[in-house]
Write a protein that holds these residues in place. Structure first.
Motif, PDB file in Angstrom:
ATOM      1  N   GLY A  95       6.658  32.992 -33.599  1.00 26.03           N
ATOM      2  CA  GLY A  95       7.116  31.615 -33.618  1.00 26.03           C
ATOM      3  C   GLY A  95       8.467  31.502 -34.280  1.00 26.03           C
ATOM      4  O   GLY A  95       8.960  32.448 -34.910  1.00 26.03           O
ATOM      5  N   ALA A  96       9.067  30.340 -34.155  1.00 29.42           N
ATOM      6  CA  ALA A  96      10.373  30.090 -34.751  1.00 29.42           C
ATOM      7  C   ALA A  96      10.238  29.863 -36.250  1.00 29.42           C
ATOM      8  O   ALA A  96       9.134  29.722 -36.786  1.00 29.42           O
ATOM      9  N   SER A  97      11.362  29.822 -36.932  1.00 33.19           N
ATOM     10  CA  SER A  97      11.368  29.595 -38.367  1.00 33.19           C
ATOM     11  C   SER A  97      10.673  28.284 -38.705  1.00 33.19           C
ATOM     12  O   SER A  97      10.909  27.262 -38.065  1.00 33.19           O
ATOM     13  N   GLY A  98       9.797  28.333 -39.694  1.00 29.41           N
ATOM     14  CA  GLY A  98       9.103  27.140 -40.136  1.00 29.41           C
ATOM     15  C   GLY A  98       7.808  26.839 -39.427  1.00 29.41           C
ATOM     16  O   GLY A  98       7.191  25.813 -39.702  1.00 29.41           O
ATOM     17  N   CYS A  99       7.355  27.735 -38.533  1.00 23.49           N
ATOM     18  CA  CYS A  99       6.148  27.439 -37.745  1.00 23.49           C
ATOM     19  C   CYS A  99       4.860  27.745 -38.503  1.00 23.49           C
ATOM     20  O   CYS A  99       3.778  27.358 -38.054  1.00 23.49           O
ATOM     21  N   MET A 159       2.802  30.496 -32.469  1.00 25.23           N
ATOM     22  CA  MET A 159       2.616  29.419 -33.436  1.00 25.23           C
ATOM     23  C   MET A 159       3.718  28.383 -33.309  1.00 25.23           C
ATOM     24  O   MET A 159       4.866  28.704 -32.996  1.00 25.23           O
ATOM     25  N   ASN A 160       3.335  27.144 -33.560  1.00 23.22           N
ATOM     26  CA  ASN A 160       4.263  26.017 -33.460  1.00 23.22           C
ATOM     27  C   ASN A 160       3.786  24.926 -34.395  1.00 23.22           C
ATOM     28  O   ASN A 160       2.644  24.481 -34.300  1.00 23.22           O
ATOM     29  N   ALA A 179      10.439  21.640 -31.368  1.00 23.63           N
ATOM     30  CA  ALA A 179       9.181  22.295 -31.700  1.00 23.63           C
ATOM     31  C   ALA A 179       7.981  21.659 -31.022  1.00 23.63           C
ATOM     32  O   ALA A 179       7.083  22.338 -30.570  1.00 23.63           O
ATOM     33  N   GLY A 180       7.931  20.319 -30.963  1.00 22.46           N
ATOM     34  CA  GLY A 180       6.716  19.645 -30.546  1.00 22.46           C
ATOM     35  C   GLY A 180       6.440  19.741 -29.071  1.00 22.46           C
ATOM     36  O   GLY A 180       7.309  20.019 -28.265  1.00 22.46           O
ATOM     37  N   THR A 181       5.164  19.508 -28.706  1.00 17.68           N
ATOM     38  CA  THR A 181       4.784  19.487 -27.301  1.00 17.68           C
ATOM     39  C   THR A 181       4.362  18.101 -26.858  1.00 17.68           C
ATOM     40  O   THR A 181       4.312  17.828 -25.673  1.00 17.68           O
ATOM     41  N   GLY A 199      14.370  28.850 -26.932  1.00 16.57           N
ATOM     42  CA  GLY A 199      14.988  29.180 -28.201  1.00 16.57           C
ATOM     43  C   GLY A 199      14.840  30.667 -28.408  1.00 16.57           C
ATOM     44  O   GLY A 199      13.754  31.169 -28.650  1.00 16.57           O
ATOM     45  N   THR A 200      15.892  31.420 -28.277  1.00 17.82           N
ATOM     46  CA  THR A 200      15.820  32.872 -28.359  1.00 17.82           C
ATOM     47  C   THR A 200      15.819  33.334 -29.798  1.00 17.82           C
ATOM     48  O   THR A 200      15.973  32.557 -30.725  1.00 17.82           O
ATOM     49  N   ALA A 201      15.648  34.639 -29.960  1.00 18.48           N
ATOM     50  CA  ALA A 201      15.659  35.200 -31.297  1.00 18.48           C
ATOM     51  C   ALA A 201      16.959  34.879 -32.000  1.00 18.48           C
ATOM     52  O   ALA A 201      17.005  34.642 -33.205  1.00 18.48           O
ATOM     53  N   GLU A 202      18.074  34.856 -31.253  1.00 14.32           N
ATOM     54  CA  GLU A 202      19.359  34.576 -31.852  1.00 14.32           C
ATOM     55  C   GLU A 202      19.464  33.131 -32.320  1.00 14.32           C
ATOM     56  O   GLU A 202      20.309  32.796 -33.147  1.00 14.32           O
ATOM     57  N   ALA A 203      18.621  32.251 -31.756  1.00 11.23           N
ATOM     58  CA  ALA A 203      18.703  30.833 -32.110  1.00 11.23           C
ATOM     59  C   ALA A 203      17.809  30.471 -33.279  1.00 11.23           C
ATOM     60  O   ALA A 203      17.750  29.331 -33.693  1.00 11.23           O
ATOM     61  N   THR A 204      17.056  31.453 -33.806  1.00  8.67           N
ATOM     62  CA  THR A 204      16.183  31.204 -34.936  1.00  8.67           C
ATOM     63  C   THR A 204      16.557  32.139 -36.062  1.00  8.67           C
ATOM     64  O   THR A 204      17.185  33.164 -35.865  1.00  8.67           O
ATOM     65  N   THR A 205      16.187  31.799 -37.260  1.00  8.70           N
ATOM     66  CA  THR A 205      16.520  32.638 -38.395  1.00  8.70           C
ATOM     67  C   THR A 205      15.429  33.639 -38.653  1.00  8.70           C
ATOM     68  O   THR A 205      14.263  33.385 -38.426  1.00  8.70           O
TER      69      THR A 205
END
Length: 412
Positions: free
Chosen positions: A46-50, A215-216, A384-386, A400-406
């Motif tokens: 998941g992205a940062s903060g998930c 995760m989201n 993030a939301g659905t 949102g690719t790996a490069e777009a997340t921390t």
């Protein structure tokens, strides 16, 4: 209400029941049940903060859950401190001792437990990670990938029941990261213990894991094998986050056998009823999805040669990018204003350039259907939301690719 994400069977190594974590009014992990089978390579993606790192830290005992329990095997370890749990963790930083050589770094855990004879165990572990010839080197004399393998060896020599990996490849460059993905999978297969791996990198999770939990916003959005998640996403978030999806707003026109017929932008499209994750009622709305690599672009002059039975839509090439293995096209169409198409560079058609009229076609079996009440942007960078109202009808969405997340997730 507790969410359940389970592929459990006899011999489960990790079981979370009703686990959650809150910081004041912030829900880092919402109540969920999660089961990790023994001997599997399991990824929390998941992205940062998930909430994926927080979930891992609750398994390790580094965070106390707000609610719920952590089981390792049949034992409830929720109240046990980290050092009493049969787990070891490998972090992104590796945390090797710079003043010790590789041999002593790996032997550290055994010596700390008072084990005198460590030579065979250390030697076997260094051989496993293919660093037997580097035993006397210091960490600064090794590459990033080699240091990462030392960290894995140091964790595995303690014979944990579960190895936890928190973004272990995040500090490596792309080429080395891809090589280490294969190395980690090889090591896990050889030792046969359970690996639970946290990552924000979709390719990393899909390359290594047997099972991925996407995760989201503190929840498990969908759980399954990498192939199943990619081919059969259940939500727009998963469709967009795992690869690129063209999502098209369509109206259900009826059914033909085991297929659902929909209309969009004046075109009739079909998809398997079994690939609809939402009810397909006549006159109702669906989001129709198709991956860019499933679509074949044909010059408009060749439209008559397209086989019968394929989904087809007209369009015009707005942009194209040659990236070696494939050419990526952006197509404007009445069905979808910015469709993405990836065509392998086998026999390139020189007519397929910006401004050319084309017909896009694909096998209906490669189409999936999603609930149209979801946010069509979910899973793209910064979204993030659905839940919510679908966005612009027929908009192609890029994830949102790996490069777009921390890579780092402090408290996430």
């Amino acid at each position: 209400m507790t969410e359940t994400a389970s592929i459990g069977r006899d011999g489960d190594d990790v079981r979370l029941t009703g686990i959650s974590k809150t910081y004041g009014s912030f829900h880092a992990v919402r109540p969920l049940d999660l089961t990790v089978p023994q001997g599997s390579f399991f990824a929390l993606l998941g992205a940062s903060g998930c909430g994926k790192t927080t979930t891992l830290r609750m398994i390790a005992g580094l965070e106390d859950p707000t609610t719920g329990s952590v089981f390792l095997g049949d034992k409830d370890v929720t109240g046990l401190p980290p050092y009493k749990r049969p787990v070891n963790t490998v972090f992104q930083s590796y945390a090797l001792f710079p003043h010790l050589d590789i041999y002593e770094n790996v032997a550290f855990g055994l010596r700390r437990r008072g084990i005198k004879s460590v030579r065979k165990q250390v030697g076997d572990m260094l051989d496993l990670v293919q660093l037997g010839d580097h035993a006397k080197r210091k960490p600064h004399q090794l590459s990033g990938g080699q240091q990462q393998r030392v960290a894995v060896a140091r964790a595995l020599i303690n014979h944990p029941r579960v190895l936890l990996l928190d973004e272990p490849l995040g500090a490596l460059d792309l080429k080395l990261r891809r090589r280490m993905q294969l190395e980690l999978k090889r090591i896990q297969t050889e030792v046969g213990i359970t690996f639970v791996h946290v990552t924000h990198d979709q390719e990393e999770a899909m390359t290594m894991a047997d099972t991925v939990a996407v995760m989201n916003a503190g929840r498990v959005e969908q759980l399954g094998s990498p192939a199943d998640l990619y081919e059969n996403p259940g939500t727009t978030f998963v469709a967009n986050f795992l690869g690129t999806s063209n999502l098209i707003e369509a109206e259900v026109a009826g059914a033909q056998g085991d297929e659902v017929v929909v209309t969009a932008g004046g075109s009739e499209l079909r998809l398997p009823a079994g690939r609809c994750s939402a009810p397909a009622r006549n006159g109702g709305k669906l989001l129709i999805g198709v991956r860019p690599e499933k679509i074949t672009p044909a010059h408009a002059d060749d439209a008559g040669a397209i086989p019968d039975g394929r989904n087809r839509i007209p369009g015009r090439i707005a942009d194209s990018s040659f990236i070696g293995v494939s050419t990526q096209y952006v197509i404007d169409s009445p069905v979808c204003p910015r469709l993405e198409v990836y065509a392998q560079n086998i026999e390139r058609d020189s007519r397929l350039r910006p401004g050319a009229d084309v017909v896009l076609h694909w096998n209906p079996a490669h189409t999936f259907g999603l609930d149209a009440t979801q946010a069509i942007d979910a899973g793209t960078a910064g979204v993030a939301g659905t839940a919510g109202v679908a966005g612009t009808p027929g908009r192609a969405r890029t994830p949102g690719t790996a490069e777009a997340t921390t890579a780092a997730e402090e408290g996430s």
